[in-house]
Design a protein around this motif. Sequence first.
Motif: not given
Length: 128
Positions: A1-21
């Motif tokens: 079964m495929t595992t799905t990870y979700v990134i909320d685009g609203a939480e990505v405000t810069d590259l540093e926040s992308f790494w956290t998200v």
Amino acid sequence: MTTTYVIDGAEVTDLESFWTVIGEAVNGPGGYFGRNLDALADCLGGGMGTPDDGDFVVEWRDHELSRRALGREETVRQLGLRARRAHPDNRAEILDQLARARAGAGPTVFDWIVAVFEEHAPGRLRLL
């Protein structure tokens, strides 16, 4: 079964926040899934929270919000940071990329991330 990870685009405000998200999407609060593009590529190869069989996808919801946040302005900022800490042999190339980014040309930070997924985990990124 495929595992799905979700990134909320609203939480990505810069590259540093992308790494956290992405770290938290894959490995929970405070989780790690890379802090630079090379580390992201390594993490996509497995053993850093994704299933051992590699059966996973990352859904980047509201990715257009992230595309804007990781666009030209963030690209200029990131290339400026790279240029300041680059080895002198590499600085000229980075400064050329920076000049192009300032002129509105070349890939953005968002494009860099998508390219890493395409190269190291083809078909595992869904932009929604």
